[in-house]
Design an enzyme around this catalytic site. Structure first.
Site, mmCIF file in Angstrom:
data_model
loop_
_atom_site.group_PDB
_atom_site.id
_atom_site.type_symbol
_atom_site.label_atom_id
_atom_site.label_comp_id
_atom_site.label_asym_id
_atom_site.label_seq_id
_atom_site.Cartn_x
_atom_site.Cartn_y
_atom_site.Cartn_z
ATOM 1 N N HIS A 240 0.860 -1.185 0.000
ATOM 2 C CA HIS A 240 0.000 0.000 0.000
ATOM 3 C C HIS A 240 0.893 1.231 0.000
ATOM 4 O O HIS A 240 1.840 1.296 0.775
ATOM 5 C CB HIS A 240 -0.874 -0.025 1.265
ATOM 6 N N CYS A 278 -3.562 2.552 -4.577
ATOM 7 C CA CYS A 278 -4.493 3.340 -3.770
ATOM 8 C C CYS A 278 -4.548 4.751 -4.345
ATOM 9 O O CYS A 278 -3.673 5.585 -4.091
ATOM 10 C CB CYS A 278 -4.070 3.373 -2.298
ATOM 11 N N HIS A 305 -7.553 0.431 -4.739
ATOM 12 C CA HIS A 305 -8.390 1.203 -3.809
ATOM 13 C C HIS A 305 -8.880 2.431 -4.556
ATOM 14 O O HIS A 305 -8.064 3.244 -4.999
ATOM 15 C CB HIS A 305 -7.555 1.710 -2.630
ATOM 16 N N ASP A 348 -12.497 2.954 -1.137
ATOM 17 C CA ASP A 348 -11.689 3.192 0.050
ATOM 18 C C ASP A 348 -12.265 4.403 0.760
ATOM 19 O O ASP A 348 -12.395 5.467 0.160
ATOM 20 C CB ASP A 348 -10.256 3.464 -0.409
ATOM 21 N N HIS A 349 -12.601 4.251 1.961
ATOM 22 C CA HIS A 349 -13.189 5.314 2.793
ATOM 23 C C HIS A 349 -14.478 5.830 2.144
ATOM 24 O O HIS A 349 -14.753 5.576 0.979
ATOM 25 C CB HIS A 349 -12.242 6.503 3.012
ATOM 26 N N TYR A 365 -14.473 4.391 7.589
ATOM 27 C CA TYR A 365 -15.158 3.177 7.122
ATOM 28 C C TYR A 365 -16.642 3.178 7.497
ATOM 29 O O TYR A 365 -17.140 2.271 8.156
ATOM 30 C CB TYR A 365 -14.422 1.937 7.635
HETATM 31 C C1 DNO Z 1 -6.427 3.042 5.663
HETATM 32 C C2 DNO Z 1 -5.830 1.928 4.940
HETATM 33 C C3 DNO Z 1 -4.438 1.537 5.404
HETATM 34 C C4 DNO Z 1 -4.019 0.238 4.741
HETATM 35 C C5 DNO Z 1 -2.671 -0.264 5.168
HETATM 36 C C6 DNO Z 1 -2.270 -1.487 4.385
HETATM 37 O O1 DNO Z 1 -7.571 3.318 5.517
HETATM 38 O O2 DNO Z 1 -5.849 2.158 3.588
HETATM 39 O O3 DNO Z 1 -4.429 1.395 6.791
HETATM 40 O O4 DNO Z 1 -4.941 -0.753 5.070
HETATM 41 O O5 DNO Z 1 -1.707 0.702 5.035
HETATM 42 O O6 DNO Z 1 -1.286 -2.159 5.065
#
Ligand code: DNO
Length: 394
Positions: A240, A278, A305, A348-349, A365
């Site tokens: 990530h 991401c 993501h 993501d989020h 989340y």
């Molecule tokens: C936050 C996430 C990160 C991700 C880690 C992967 O929302 O995108 O905490 O899970 O960095 O190891």
């Protein structure tokens, strides 16, 4: 792409039944109860896997199999920890779970200063404020030499803030930066820990003398060591990116830019060594052209993501709508759909909205906010697939 959702296990207030109803196909999760560094047994993996499957879903991606600090700073126990990591990878592979997300950020994973930054419409999203972050560094952490990392302008603003900030606001800042965003991602600090700032100072001290070059070398060492297990069990590792993608608190960060990503992919040039693309983390860096990076790295991307940030004139950034911001999700979807239509993707989020605020969800989340985002992304994906199909027919 496969529509996946980050789910925090049986204790998650958002249930698998709910997820099935909103079109989720795959689950992204981890054995959240296993302490960092301990082996994930086949038994524990299969137990969670069959629970997920009993809802007609599949466990598509592990996020995360955490890499211990001692591997990152190359402590004396690193080889032993890497051996355990390999056993966990092998066990995952044997159980048919073959995509593993991790990060290589020292001490602190993702960082935000505000978890409820208000929008005009009454919802809220996550936010990063440079001055308040500098305040945390200079006045709360009181890190030695921190002044050198900030411009005179930011330093002056920090002094001004110091004259007005309340104790409650300071506590909230600590809670946002090192507690609420960290605990649930298997971070170093958990909710309920006493004196999080002193724990944090001790962790930072472990990285004294470790610069970018050294951290890169430690990442290369780790990846080279785990690749044989990945090859044998067919597991794809996907790091990530650092979030935000710039240096913080005097710590090196090494997955922040196109150059960084090209470096680690080449340093261990194995298809099992890949990227979690991401879009949110990358778009928070003004230096990143996210679409260009997606084109360049699509073939080594194992997990996506989808999220987008807007960088404001003062350098702060906000998590924007999935339809807006710098990331251009439509174009990213075009790139990844062409590359591999079965690539796992999760929104993501999401914003906090429509009662999410009362539910105690993990920061970022939410249910309604992420559901809205999934609906938007689902629509974009449908249009892109339609475009691609027409191109094939014509
Ligand atoms: C936050 C996430 C990160 C991700 C880690 C992967 O929302 O995108 O905490 O899970 O960095 O190891």
């Amino acid at each position: 792409m496969e529509k996946t959702w980050r789910w925090f296990g049986r204790k998650d207030k958002i249930t698998l039944d709910m997820l099935r109803q909103i079109g989720v196909e795959g689950i992204v999760t981890a054995l959240h109860d296993v302490p960092n560094g301990e082996i994930w047994t086949e038994e524990a993996i299969l137990d969670l896997k069959s629970y997920i499957e009993s809802y007609g879903l599949r466990w598509s991606v592990v996020e995360s199999l955490p890499v211990c600090e001692a591997i990152k700073y190359a402590g004396p126990e690193r080889d032993e920890l890497i051996e355990k990591y390999k056993v966990s990878l092998a066990n995952l592979g044997k159980c048919g779970i073959r995509t593993v997300c991790y990060n290589f950020m020292p001490v602190i994973d993702w960082i935000r200063t505000d978890l409820r930054h208000p929008w005009a419409d009454g919802s809220s999203s996550l936010y990063f404020d440079r001055v308040r972050f500098a305040y945390f560094d200079l006045k709360i952490l009181a890190r030695e030499g921190a002044e050198a990392d900030y411009s005179p302008e930011v330093l002056a603003k920090v002094e001004a803030l110091d004259r007005t900030i309340t104790e409650a606001e300071k506590d909230e800042l600590i809670d946002s930066i090192i507690v609420k965003t960290q605990g649930f991602v298997n971070g170093n600090i958990r909710e309920g820990d006493k004196a999080p700032v002193s724990i944090f100072r001790r962790l930072l001290a472990q990285y004294e003398g470790i610069d970018r070059e050294q951290l890169r070398e430690n990442m290369r060492y780790f990846l080279a060591a785990v690749m044989p297990a990945c090859e044998q069990y067919g597991v794809d590792m996907c790091v990530h990116p650092d979030d935000p993608p710039f240096q913080v608190l005097g710590l090196p960060r090494i997955v922040t830019s196109e150059e960084d990503i090209a470096w680690f992919l080449e340093a261990v040039d194995n298809p099992h060594n890949g990227l979690t693309f991401c879009a949110g983390s990358l778009s928070a860096g003004a230096h990143n052209d996210v679409v260009k990076m997606a084109r360049r790295f699509a073939s080594r991307t194992h997990f996506v993501h989808l999220r987008s940030c807007e960088i404001l004139p003062d350098g702060n950034f906000i998590e924007a709508s999935h339809l807006g911001g710098r990331a251009d999700l439509v174009e990213l979807i075009r790139i990844f759909e062409r590359e591999n239509p079965s690539l796992p993707m999760r929104v993501d989020h999401g914003r906090t909205m429509l009662g999410d605020e009362k539910m105690g969800y993990n920061a970022g989340y939410s249910f309604h906010g992420r559901m809205l985002a999934l609906g938007q992304v689902d629509g974009m994906m449908a249009v892109v697939k339609n475009e691609l199909q027409k191109q094939i027919i014509l």
